[in-house]
Scaffold this motif. Structure first.
Motif, mmCIF file in Angstrom:
data_model
loop_
_atom_site.group_PDB
_atom_site.id
_atom_site.type_symbol
_atom_site.label_atom_id
_atom_site.label_comp_id
_atom_site.label_asym_id
_atom_site.label_seq_id
_atom_site.Cartn_x
_atom_site.Cartn_y
_atom_site.Cartn_z
ATOM 1 N N MET A 97 0.855 -1.188 0.000
ATOM 2 C CA MET A 97 0.000 0.000 0.000
ATOM 3 C C MET A 97 0.889 1.236 0.000
ATOM 4 N N ASP A 98 1.181 1.731 -1.211
ATOM 5 C CA ASP A 98 2.115 2.844 -1.365
ATOM 6 C C ASP A 98 1.438 4.126 -1.830
ATOM 7 N N LYS A 99 0.111 4.181 -1.806
ATOM 8 C CA LYS A 99 -0.597 5.399 -2.210
ATOM 9 C C LYS A 99 -1.928 5.475 -1.482
ATOM 10 N N GLN A 100 -2.459 6.692 -1.426
ATOM 11 C CA GLN A 100 -3.707 6.945 -0.728
ATOM 12 C C GLN A 100 -4.556 7.890 -1.565
ATOM 13 N N THR A 101 -5.864 7.681 -1.567
ATOM 14 C CA THR A 101 -6.789 8.473 -2.369
ATOM 15 C C THR A 101 -7.576 9.412 -1.472
ATOM 16 N N PHE A 102 -7.697 10.681 -1.923
ATOM 17 C CA PHE A 102 -8.492 11.683 -1.228
ATOM 18 C C PHE A 102 -9.646 12.100 -2.129
ATOM 19 N N CYS A 103 -10.859 12.121 -1.578
ATOM 20 C CA CYS A 103 -12.061 12.484 -2.332
ATOM 21 C C CYS A 103 -12.661 13.735 -1.696
ATOM 22 N N SER A 104 -13.225 14.617 -2.522
ATOM 23 C CA SER A 104 -13.702 15.915 -2.052
ATOM 24 C C SER A 104 -15.196 15.893 -1.793
ATOM 25 N N SER A 105 -15.625 16.833 -0.963
ATOM 26 C CA SER A 105 -17.045 17.091 -0.716
ATOM 27 C C SER A 105 -17.201 18.581 -0.474
ATOM 28 N N GLN A 106 -18.336 19.134 -0.909
ATOM 29 C CA GLN A 106 -18.573 20.560 -0.761
ATOM 30 C C GLN A 106 -18.921 20.897 0.686
ATOM 31 N N THR A 107 -18.249 21.940 1.205
ATOM 32 C CA THR A 107 -18.533 22.378 2.568
ATOM 33 C C THR A 107 -19.721 23.327 2.616
ATOM 34 N N THR A 108 -19.850 24.174 1.615
ATOM 35 C CA THR A 108 -20.947 25.132 1.559
ATOM 36 C C THR A 108 -21.266 25.430 0.111
ATOM 37 N N SER A 109 -22.528 25.676 -0.164
ATOM 38 C CA SER A 109 -22.944 26.008 -1.536
ATOM 39 C C SER A 109 -22.848 27.489 -1.819
ATOM 40 N N ASN A 110 -22.855 28.320 -0.769
ATOM 41 C CA ASN A 110 -22.778 29.768 -0.938
ATOM 42 C C ASN A 110 -21.380 30.234 -0.574
ATOM 43 N N THR A 111 -20.574 30.518 -1.586
ATOM 44 C CA THR A 111 -19.197 30.971 -1.364
ATOM 45 C C THR A 111 -19.031 32.455 -1.663
ATOM 46 N N ALA A 112 -20.153 33.197 -1.729
ATOM 47 C CA ALA A 112 -20.065 34.618 -2.080
ATOM 48 C C ALA A 112 -19.354 35.427 -0.999
ATOM 49 N N ARG A 113 -19.326 34.919 0.236
ATOM 50 C CA ARG A 113 -18.713 35.675 1.332
ATOM 51 C C ARG A 113 -17.238 35.341 1.523
ATOM 52 N N TYR A 114 -16.686 34.466 0.680
ATOM 53 C CA TYR A 114 -15.297 34.021 0.872
ATOM 54 C C TYR A 114 -14.435 34.499 -0.288
ATOM 55 N N ALA A 115 -13.185 34.803 0.030
ATOM 56 C CA ALA A 115 -12.227 35.248 -0.984
ATOM 57 C C ALA A 115 -10.832 34.847 -0.538
#
Length: 709
Positions: A97-115
């Motif tokens: 086992m020489d590798k690892q997989t990372f999968c994404s998930s959305q934290t928030t649908s409204n990103t208008a307040r972030y920059a």
């Protein structure tokens, strides 16, 4: 007042809004790791994305040599997942086992307040985030191990059941399903199982990962900076008092309802003035399609800065025959399609770019030729042409506006930048439509184009005429200079080596008569007399130049110094580059320089190659396959021979291998490195050398830029 005196303002920081990556910038949140290790230190083996779902999957290597790594556990996991027999479909080909997989998930649908903020030189640059994704470890390999276990159990049960007697034949009933009603279909479409199936059917798009120190990453990081403190991107942060008051006290909904409703495609000039400058330019160009720069300035008003307009117009339009034509992606945004044929926006943009590029070569375009190349229907091609041309009976389609010579003469830096952009678009079109040089449009003999666009034949003819006129004068001047030098001193004997030219090089010499290399007639690289092909310094054009072009060998030339600095910095970041990739990086470098920079004087391919060789690089003669699709520039490979680090010897051995082989397996590279270095290299050392110079494709290793998929 007392509180204000106790808390004085220490510093005021200017805030700028950068929108170049506003629709593309994502924030990845990785799991917490020790502070001594960053995720850029971990090799990223692969990356892929599902654009519609905004789902990302990264595959990272695990350091199996770390003392904290349990090797027995890694072998057990690999055995459970892949079984005892490893094949091409195995998850862990190294049986570990020489590798690892990372999968994404959305934290928030409204990103208008972030920059994302970048602080540089007392300025704070903000870029809005398009999405925030959290990356978590994926344990799909455990599901695969369970599936393998169930398959083995099913196989064992199947073997034991063969000894039992066959079951009696039973009667079965066949039923046919009724036609699905509309309500049932809607319920099925909205069900969780259907949505999961649709998500699973979306194909993965494989990505190329670039590290923090990669040149592509450094180039993209520049887009986090606003293009200029007075640029059009800052208009959203600079408001007039009336606009600021409107933001604080917006009009009520009743007042909005009282206003007359105009058609969606109609915008009054009063409404246009309320928009930011960038939006004003975009709306005008989207409606007019083709416009001279003078007309655009008259519509925007006399109080608008022409420099800001010039910066804004280049983001939404391209220069064609001195006039501005709206970009294709403005008319055909993403996820749109043709109303006639249903073709996606990407295909339409490519076809319209081909029409625009044809008009940069000629005043006339034939619709049938465009349809034959782009393979689009007649209605789509007609729409492209009606945007920018008018039909002439028995002649074809002529560009809508006359050539704007005044703009070309007034803004040569913009013309140069647009020419580089069109060169990139032309290369892309040639690759997509399989265009050959014989099908490229050529000017007929005797046809004179507008000033500023000079054909190669005209340049050769002009050079010959000037040479004939100045021949007698140059001979007299050369003879006089020789007599003066004989009287002053005796030059050492000089032998000039003349090498025969191939037919292609001879043709290139004739077409580029103004780019001849100066002959080195003294032991020093820059003689104080500065003779250039017998022409004395007092008569040479621009001092340290030859026929209007800089002399590569003279280090005092500012153009040569700037070019050499660019080449050295580029090869320190990327040890191996093809001439094609180097030219692309140089064009990107030019696009970021201010107008009037010394490098805009004109750099030929020969001068660029000479500077690369003078900077300590060597050309690697890679033996490409006979049927290769690589262009001549892609077959010229240059590599930094000595960088001053500990891996120089390893890279030199690797480059010598590729001077005899087009592609090589890893075990051959490792054995050759061990043989030449006298000791066995660690996996990390071999990985570093391969990462510096090579790319992997299909289990083989290639020099960077030479792989042909």
């Amino acid at each position: 007042m007392a509180n204000e005196e106790d808390d004085p303002v220490i510093q005021e920081i200017d805030v700028y809004l950068a929108k170049s990556l506003a629709e593309k910038l994502y924030l990845f949140q990785y799991p917490v790791r020790p502070a001594s290790m960053t995720y850029d230190d971990i090799p990223h083996l692969s990356a892929k994305i599902k654009p519609k779902q905004q789902k990302v999957e990264l595959e990272m290597a695990i350091d199996t040599l770390n003392p904290n790594y349990c090797r027995s556990k890694g072998e057990q996991i690999a055995l459970n997942v892949d079984g005892a027999c490893a094949d091409e479909t195995s998850t862990y080909s190294s049986k570990l086992m020489d590798k690892q997989t990372f999968c994404s998930s959305q934290t928030t649908s409204n990103t208008a307040r972030y920059a994302a903020a970048l602080y540089r030189q007392g300025e704070l640059h903000l870029t809005p985030l398009h999405g925030i994704l959290q990356l978590r470890p994926s344990f799909s390999y455990l599901d695969k191990a369970d599936a393998k276990h169930r398959e083995r159990e099913a196989a064992n049960e199947g073997d034991s059941s063969q000894d039992e007697a066959e079951e009696d034949v039973k009667q079965i009933t066949v039923r046919f399903s009724r036609p699905e009603s509309e309500q049932a279909r809607q319920r099925r479409v909205q069900s969780y199982e259907f949505l999961q199936k649709k998500h699973a059917e979306e194909p993965w798009v494989h990505l190329h990962y670039s590290g923090v120190k990669d040149s592509r990453s450094e180039h993209e990081r520049q887009y986090l900076l606003c293009q200029g403190s007075s640029g059009v991107e800052n208009t959203e942060l600079v408001k007039s008092p009336s606009e600021y008051l409107m933001m604080l006290m917006p009009p009520s909904l009743e007042e909005e309802k009282d206003k007359p409703v105009a058609p969606s495609n109609v915008l009054s000039m009063a409404q246009l003035r309320t928009l930011p400058l960038a939006d004003q330019i975009k709306v005008l160009m989207k409606n007019v399609k083709v416009m001279p720069f003078a007309n655009l300035m008259s519509l925007l008003g006399p109080s608008v800065d022409s420099v800001a307009v010039l910066r804004g117009i280049q983001k939404v339009a391209m220069l064609v025959q001195g006039n501005w034509v709206v970009k294709s992606d403005i008319l055909y945004p993403k996820d749109s399609s043709s109303p006639h044929s249903g073709m996606p926006a990407e295909v339409l943009c490519r076809g319209r770019d081909f029409v625009m590029w044809k008009f940069t070569q000629s005043r006339w375009v034939v619709r049938k030729e465009v349809a034959a190349v782009t393979k689009l229907c007649a209605e789509d091609v007609k729409d492209f042409l009606e945007h920018m041309a008018v039909v002439r009976i028995n002649k074809g389609w002529e560009f809508l506006l006359p050539y704007d010579l005044e703009f070309i003469k007034k803004h040569p830096d913009v013309v140069q930048r647009q020419h580089m952009l069109w060169s990139g678009i032309q290369a892309k079109l040639e690759k997509v439509y399989n265009l050959v040089k014989e099908t490229m449009p050529k000017k007929p003999d005797g046809q004179s184009g507008p000033a500023g666009l000079v054909s190669g034949e005209q340049r050769v003819q002009t050079a010959k005429t000037k040479a004939q006129q100045n021949h007698a004068f140059l001979e007299r001047e050369l003879q006089r200079r020789k007599e003066q030098m004989r009287a002053a001193t005796v030059l050492p004997s000089v032998q000039i080596k003349e090498e025969p030219l191939s037919e292609d090089e001879a043709d290139g010499e004739e077409l580029e008569a103004e780019e001849e290399e100066p002959m080195d007639t003294t032991p020093s690289s820059c003689l104080s007399t500065k003779l250039a092909n017998g022409l004395p310094a007092g008569r040479a054009v621009g001092g340290d130049s030859l026929n209007g072009h800089p002399i590569p060998g003279c280090a005092s030339n500012p153009v040569t110094q700037e070019l050499k600095a660019f080449v050295e910095a580029t090869f320190q970041r990327q040890f191996v580059l093809t001439l094609s990739e180097l030219k692309r990086l140089f064009n990107l470098h030019l696009a970021g320089l201010p107008p009037g920079h010394t490098l805009f004087s004109g750099i030929s391919d020969r001068m660029l190659q000479d500077t690369v060789l003078a900077a300590g690089c060597k050309q690697i003669l890679v033996p490409f396959p006979p049927q290769t699709a690589a262009s001549p520039d892609e077959q010229k490979v240059f590599a930094l021979w000595e960088s001053g680090d500990m891996s120089d010897q390893h890279r030199q051995v690797l480059l010598e291998i590729f001077s005899k082989n087009y592609r090589v397996r890893r075990n051959m590279i490792q054995s050759r490195l061990t043989q030449e270095c006298g000791e066995e290299l660690s996996k990390q050392e071999v990985d570093k050398v391969l990462k510096d110079c090579c790319v992997s494709y299909g289990g083989m290793w290639y020099l960077k830029g030479t792989v042909q998929s």
